[in-house]
Design an enzyme around this catalytic site. Sequence first.
Site, short mmCIF file in Angstrom:
data_model
loop_
_atom_site.label_atom_id
_atom_site.label_comp_id
_atom_site.label_asym_id
_atom_site.label_seq_id
_atom_site.Cartn_x
_atom_site.Cartn_y
_atom_site.Cartn_z
N VAL A 211 3.97 -1.24 4.09
CA VAL A 211 2.53 -1.58 4.73
C VAL A 211 2.06 -2.34 3.38
O VAL A 211 1.95 -1.84 2.34
CB VAL A 211 1.97 -0.35 4.90
CG1 VAL A 211 0.40 -0.88 5.42
CG2 VAL A 211 2.50 0.59 5.83
N LEU B 257 0.75 -1.05 -0.10
CA LEU B 257 0.00 -0.10 -0.15
C LEU B 257 0.80 1.35 0.00
O LEU B 257 0.70 2.40 -0.34
CB LEU B 257 -0.92 0.16 1.23
CG LEU B 257 -1.91 -1.09 1.30
CD1 LEU B 257 -2.61 -1.20 2.58
CD2 LEU B 257 -3.04 -0.94 0.26
N GLY B 258 2.12 1.07 0.59
CA GLY B 258 2.87 2.24 0.77
C GLY B 258 3.92 2.07 1.50
O GLY B 258 4.19 0.93 2.30
N SER B 259 5.30 2.69 1.69
CA SER B 259 6.33 2.75 2.56
C SER B 259 6.51 4.01 3.09
O SER B 259 6.33 5.14 2.48
CB SER B 259 7.24 1.99 1.62
OG SER B 259 7.69 2.91 0.52
N GLY B 260 7.08 3.90 4.32
CA GLY B 260 7.39 5.19 5.00
C GLY B 260 8.89 4.57 5.79
O GLY B 260 9.82 3.70 5.51
N GLY B 261 8.90 5.73 6.84
CA GLY B 261 10.45 5.59 7.48
C GLY B 261 10.44 4.22 7.93
O GLY B 261 11.68 3.88 8.15
N PHE B 262 9.32 3.68 8.40
CA PHE B 262 9.52 2.27 9.38
C PHE B 262 9.53 1.19 8.57
O PHE B 262 9.58 0.13 9.18
CB PHE B 262 8.85 2.46 10.71
CG PHE B 262 9.01 3.49 11.58
CD1 PHE B 262 10.21 3.62 12.19
CD2 PHE B 262 7.99 4.59 11.71
CE1 PHE B 262 10.42 4.59 13.11
CE2 PHE B 262 8.10 5.52 12.82
CZ PHE B 262 9.51 5.37 13.25
N ASP C 238 5.11 10.63 16.33
CA ASP C 238 5.32 10.83 14.84
C ASP C 238 3.97 11.27 14.38
O ASP C 238 3.38 10.65 13.58
CB ASP C 238 5.75 9.46 14.47
CG ASP C 238 6.57 10.01 13.05
OD1 ASP C 238 6.52 10.99 12.69
OD2 ASP C 238 6.90 8.94 12.58
#
Length: 667
Positions: free
Chosen positions: A366, A358-363, A478
């Site tokens: 997803v 679905l997406g990706s981020g700092g951690f 955050d």
Amino acid sequence: MATASFFVFWSFLFVNLLQFQSYDFIFNGFNKAPNMTLNGASLVTRSGALRLTNSSANLIGRAFYTSPIRLFNTQSRRPKLSSFSTTFVFAIVKPYEGSGGGGHGLVFTLSPSKQPRRSWFAQYFGLLGPTNNGNSSNHVFAIEFDTVYDMALFGDINDNHVGIDVNSFRSVASAPASYYLNGTNKKEMRLESGLPIQAWIDYNGENEVVNVSISPLSVPKPSHPLLSHKMNLSHVLQESMYLGFSSSTGKLASFHYILGWSFSMNGVAPPLDLHRIPSFPGSQSGSSGLGKKAITIGAVSSAVTLLLLAIVISTFVYMLRRAKQAEVLEDWELDCPHRFRYKDLYVATKGFKEIHILGSGGFGCVYKGVLPNTKEEVAIKRVSHNSKQGVKEFVAEIASLGRLRHRHLVHLQGWCKRNADLLLVYDYMPNGSLDTFLFDEEKDLVLNWPQRFKILQGIASALLYLHEEWEQVVVHRDVKANNVLLDADMNGRLGDFGLAKLYEHGKNPSTTHVVGTVGYIAPELSRTGKATASSDVFAYGALLLEVTCGRRPIDPNAPSGLLLLLDWVRECRQRGQILEAVDPKMEDLYEKEEVEMVLILGLLCSQSTPEARPTIRQVTRYLSGNDKLAKTDVPMEFTDTGSENFGFRSFPSSFGVISTGSLTGGR
Ligand SMILES: *[C@@H]1O[C@H](CO)[C@@H](O)[C@H](O)[C@H]1NC(C)=O
Ligand SMILES: *[C@@H]1O[C@H](CO)[C@@H](O)[C@H](O)[C@H]1NC(C)=O
Ligand SMILES: *[C@@H]1O[C@H](CO)[C@@H](O)[C@H](O)[C@H]1NC(C)=O
Ligand SMILES: *[C@@H]1O[C@H](CO)[C@@H](O)[C@H](O)[C@H]1NC(C)=O
Ligand SMILES: *[C@@H]1O[C@H](CO)[C@@H](O)[C@H](O)[C@H]1NC(C)=O
Ligand SMILES: *[C@@H]1O[C@H](CO)[C@@H](O)[C@H](O)[C@H]1NC(C)=O
């Protein structure tokens, strides 16, 4: 008398002109089709296929017959709806063969507009949107060819169906994609097979029945329609309607093609010349799929050899998969509640396939998943953590965080550890992250002020719950637009709580590791490294400004000197023009006093000394109007510079972990 017959003659002629105006048309491919209006991602490929979308996320592609048609026969005193008939060939091609489901399908529509306002991509096919779905003032009729299962929003029957829609994608009638061989026997087919499929839609104005059929190209029009639904379209359609196609992709995406199309009013749609149907990338053997018999026969002999080979390979793959899914547990894991089995999560995401991201981020990344037992949709966050330290403490904490329940928090259902990876299972949020609504140019929908305000209020109430109303103080650490997710009703929900803490555990205490996102980090936090409720309020202040102004807290594209949104809002305020900072996309459609209050509250929360900031409880009182925010309470001048305020210059590269904030973690 003479005048009367003169009048009758002319009206007769006029009516006939209307009737005989060319409302029959046929496109065997779309090369040199000046009568089609394309918009969004749609284009005509060199071979003449009309491609509505490619496989990028969040696209809308539409194609309409350029001129509107008049479907009402004005000859009778009461305007009467004419019959119409259309047939077309479409193909839906997934980006990779064998990948999980693509999205989201396409619709044939009669719509009052070629560029429907307020329309959305993903499950809304670029035709309707969450603010108008179901509204009878839409005057939209559509036949959907839907490849995504959306039970919650639209009551879909599966991820491969055809439906008749009136003003809403909650279909009035639908059926799994299939066709009748004879009166009783049906054969299933997959819309996303990548093969061309022909569809027929007929409306009989006399007895008010809509019939819809589909079949593979090699099969002629089935004798029995897949859907036959009695409905009075006179109430739905308007005098003048546009005919065409609309399609969209969301996080899931496929290529959507229209290969040929014909239409007739008061007649039968002219048959398409199937031999002239253009080829399209991904089409089997580059042709229309007719005459595949020869290939089939040739394939049989090699198939036997292949079968043996396949058995060997699949045994191997099976064993490999077993190994991949096997649990590797440490003792303590068995004692912690809310643990998911790795195997279930593996199955839920079809082996963590890229297509389910679905997406990706700092951690971390997803994934979207469907839990095998409950069939529930979830978002699974995969956090890679190269040190084993901290994970145990964090999991222990999840045991308690899992009990957090609030309308405006994304519920953390549980966790699973796998070697160095930690998998966190959350409720799935169909509308993704707020971030994309504010900054994604491709979104057709602009959040209006009441929506934005409601989201901001929701997030404040979630923070209040974390800070003051739960059994222990939970600092989020955050808060940012990217971590605000939108549920099906566009309520804001705060996600990722406590996750930042994972990265603070087990680090060498003599070095300061700031966790957070540049632009939202309170100045004292970058000095002490200690997150507090007040540093959450600081980040919330940045969110207030961001949502109201439609700009990121740090905006490299902003005019010089205004790199920081905070600086810019202050500057506007000093000039007595604070509303200049408001997101121009809202087009002045907001209550000025309320917007001004929110901006000033944003400044108040963004003060550099923690003591000067309000508590989140105070913030919610201002937002709800229970307390009035006196403008004079917020100083015009600030002694510090905004840049330092963000810990931006003073800590160039000593951050331990900083998520960049621009990536989506949409759930
Ligand atoms: C498109 O329009 C032109 C002139 O406006 C007409 O001659 C032509 O037949 C139309 N083609 C189709 C496929 O409707
Ligand atoms: C898909 O189309 C969009 C819009 O036309 C374009 O921005 C994007 O680059 C395309 N993606 C691919 C993978 O070609
Ligand atoms: C339906 O749409 C109209 C026009 O956009 C709007 O005025 C009305 O409030 C909407 N109705 C509902 C129930 O949302
Ligand atoms: C439909 O076809 C099936 C098998 O092809 C046959 O058994 C059945 O009797 C047929 N039904 C009718 C109504 O013709
Ligand atoms: C629709 O289907 C029904 C049932 O098969 C049939 O009787 C009717 O003639 C069809 N109508 C049109 C307009 O094709
Ligand atoms: C369908 O709606 C039109 C317009 O409201 C009306 O004139 C007609 O009688 C309706 N037909 C039926 C069968 O109700």
